[in-house]
Design a protein around this motif. Structure first.
Motif, PDB file in Angstrom:
ATOM      1  N   ILE A   1      51.964  35.374  42.930  1.00  0.00           N
ATOM      2  CA  ILE A   1      51.112  34.838  41.874  1.00  0.00           C
ATOM      3  C   ILE A   1      50.907  33.333  42.032  1.00  0.00           C
ATOM      4  CG2 ILE A   1      50.939  34.471  39.384  1.00  0.00           C
ATOM      5  CD1 ILE A   1      52.478  37.135  39.048  1.00  0.00           C
TER       6      ILE A   1
ATOM      7  N   ALA B   1      48.131  36.298  29.415  1.00  0.00           N
ATOM      8  CA  ALA B   1      48.991  36.849  30.468  1.00  0.00           C
ATOM      9  C   ALA B   1      49.913  37.932  29.916  1.00  0.00           C
ATOM     10  CB  ALA B   1      49.806  35.722  31.107  1.00  0.00           C
TER      11      ALA B   1
ATOM     12  N   GLN C   1      47.838  41.080  29.253  1.00  0.00           N
ATOM     13  CA  GLN C   1      47.406  41.759  30.468  1.00  0.00           C
ATOM     14  C   GLN C   1      48.542  42.518  31.137  1.00  0.00           C
ATOM     15  OE1 GLN C   1      45.651  38.443  32.593  1.00  0.00           O
ATOM     16  NE2 GLN C   1      43.587  39.041  31.994  1.00  0.00           N
TER      17      GLN C   1
ATOM     18  N   TYR D   1      54.238  45.178  41.908  1.00  0.00           N
ATOM     19  CA  TYR D   1      53.785  44.271  42.970  1.00  0.00           C
ATOM     20  C   TYR D   1      52.422  44.676  43.532  1.00  0.00           C
ATOM     21  CZ  TYR D   1      53.865  41.180  46.990  1.00  0.00           C
ATOM     22  OH  TYR D   1      53.550  40.220  47.911  1.00  0.00           O
TER      23      TYR D   1
ATOM     24  N   VAL E   1      49.652  44.025  40.858  1.00  0.00           N
ATOM     25  CA  VAL E   1      49.301  42.614  40.694  1.00  0.00           C
ATOM     26  C   VAL E   1      48.553  42.102  41.914  1.00  0.00           C
ATOM     27  CG1 VAL E   1      50.249  40.283  40.477  1.00  0.00           C
ATOM     28  CG2 VAL E   1      51.186  42.146  39.093  1.00  0.00           C
ATOM     29  N   GLU E   2      48.963  42.535  43.106  1.00  0.00           N
ATOM     30  CA  GLU E   2      48.301  42.098  44.341  1.00  0.00           C
ATOM     31  C   GLU E   2      46.830  42.474  44.343  1.00  0.00           C
ATOM     32  OE1 GLU E   2      49.568  42.011  49.025  1.00  0.00           O
ATOM     33  OE2 GLU E   2      49.932  43.853  47.898  1.00  0.00           O
TER      34      GLU E   2
ATOM     35  N   LEU F   1      45.048  40.458  40.988  1.00  0.00           N
ATOM     36  CA  LEU F   1      45.099  39.004  40.872  1.00  0.00           C
ATOM     37  C   LEU F   1      43.793  38.301  41.246  1.00  0.00           C
ATOM     38  CD1 LEU F   1      46.891  36.602  40.145  1.00  0.00           C
ATOM     39  CD2 LEU F   1      47.658  36.545  42.528  1.00  0.00           C
TER      40      LEU F   1
ATOM     41  N   GLU G   1      41.399  36.498  38.404  1.00  0.00           N
ATOM     42  CA  GLU G   1      41.237  35.049  38.501  1.00  0.00           C
ATOM     43  C   GLU G   1      39.756  34.666  38.471  1.00  0.00           C
ATOM     44  OE1 GLU G   1      42.805  31.314  41.246  1.00  0.00           O
ATOM     45  OE2 GLU G   1      42.906  33.357  42.018  1.00  0.00           O
TER      46      GLU G   1
END
Length: 402
Positions: free
Chosen positions: A60, A141, A144, A167, A170-171, A174, A178
């Motif tokens: 992150i 955050a 989410q 993991y 999120v990968e 992200l 963003e």
């Protein structure tokens, strides 16, 4: 500015790399820096969950921990005191002097302090920028992560635990989140800037005349004792979602949600009236929802960090507390503003006379008013003196337009 008042100013910066600084002992006297809300001060390898937590942080943040708070402050060219104030304003805890910060932390400090040094922001304003951004993004955050892990992961189907699924999830999310965050922020910034430049004068840019409304679920405390936690959470989410959509769709702004209550505002009294009535009508047609009451006031409002303050806000709150269920109460200033802009008759008697004359062919067609106003009994309101509430309704023959 370079170092703090602890005597550390005599330590030289590493001349081989303008962004790098030398290590500082953990017991350095400069204290008061922070880290992210996980509360971890050093990476640990005690078990799979710790390993995943470290990998997630690196994913992150996009960088390894390299600096102590003192080193980060020196690298950014700011005092330790100012760095700590920025960091706390962003909502992060104190960690002493361990290596927990990255190049991005140094750059963020440098940017904020650079705005101050250039005279674009005062130091107090820069602290406010840090605080407002931290508070808003912290809630985002948390929401989410909670929502994605609950709604988008099914460990029993994949054979993996939620920890193991976090993991890769999120990968994947992200970069998309963003980009979307920046897009929405730019859109909101454009809308807010447009509202400001349309203000009549400089004073109105800060202290503005707005319609402010509260919508409050009736009997929510009783519901909390009767419903299961999951049911209560679903009800609150449905309420907030419905209110958010209606307020946005009709041109208002949702200021904040408080579980069983929402606060909204609008530049135009007609817009606020439409929102208030729509909220009542929508909730009334939803059998899963409790009754609702709405209070709206119009007047000068002070805006700070996305919130609104002042007597007008307090009056709207009081009107909500005395409103009968499934009704909208407004204050006298709001009623007058609706009359001024032609959305409601100044006098129901005059409006009735005009309609009668038009029906008999002896007068011009009457205006097509959207709303009706009925004066209620004057009453004392705690902290605000005697007020005259008005009951807001739709005029006969004026539907919702749906």
């Amino acid at each position: 500015m370079t170092a703090d008042d602890s005597g550390a100013a005599s330590r030289d910066r590493d001349t081989t790399d303008d962004d790098a600084v030398r290590d500082v002992p953990v017991d350095d006297p400069a204290q008061g820096w922070g880290e992210n809300a996980t509360g971890r001060s050093e990476a640990t390898d005690n078990g799979d969950e710790n390993n995943i937590a470290v990998r997630l942080e690196q994913l992150i943040l996009g960088a390894d921990r390299r600096y102590t708070p003192f080193q980060a402050a020196r690298g950014a060219g700011v005092s330790m005191d100012l760095a700590a104030r920025f960091w706390r304003a962003m909502g992060f805890a104190d960690i002493g002097q361990v290596k927990a910060l990255t190049e991005a932390d140094v750059l963020a400090l440098r940017r904020l302090s650079g705005l101050v040094e250039a005279g674009l922001l005062s130091e107090a304003m820069a602290i406010q920028v840090a605080r407002s951004t931290g508070q808003t993004t912290a809630r985002l955050a948390d929401w989410q992560i909670d929502s994605f892990l609950e709604g988008l992961t099914e460990p029993q189907d994949s054979g993996l635990t939620r920890t193991e699924i976090t993991y890769p999830l999120v990968e994947l999310l992200l970069p998309e989140l963003e980009e979307f965050l920046v897009y929405v922020w730019r859109r909101q910034l454009a809308a807010a800037t447009g509202r400001v430049v349309r203000a009549q004068d400089d004073a109105e840019m800060v202290d503005r005349r707005l319609a402010v409304g509260f919508a409050d679920l009736v009997g929510f405390t009783r519901l909390t004792r009767r419903l299961e936690e999951e049911e209560l959470g679903e009800l609150v989410e449905a309420f907030e979602t419905t209110c958010s959509d209606l307020v946005a769709a009709h041109g208002g702004r949702l200021i904040k949600t408080l579980g069983d209550e929402v606060l909204f505002s609008a530049d135009d009294a007609g817009i606020a009236a439409e929102i208030g009535l729509r909220l009542i009508e929508t909730m009334t047609n939803d059998e899963t929802m409790p009754e609702l009451r709405v209070g709206i006031a119009f007047g000068t409002v002070t805006t700070r960090m996305g919130d609104v303050f002042g007597t007008t806000v307090n009056l709207a709150s009081r009107l909500t507390s005395i409103a009968p269920k499934d009704t909208v109460l407004v204050d006298e200033a709001f009623a007058e503003e609706l009359g001024r802009i032609g959305d409601a008759p100044v006098s129901e008697a005059d409006a009735a006379a005009a309609e009668k004359a038009a029906a008999e062919g002896t007068g011009a067609p009457p205006p097509s008013y959207r709303f009706g106003l009925q004066p209620m009994w004057q009453r004392p309101v705690r902290g605000l003196g005697v007020v005259e509430p008005w009951l807001l309704s739709r005029r006969a023959g004026q539907g919702t337009g749906d």
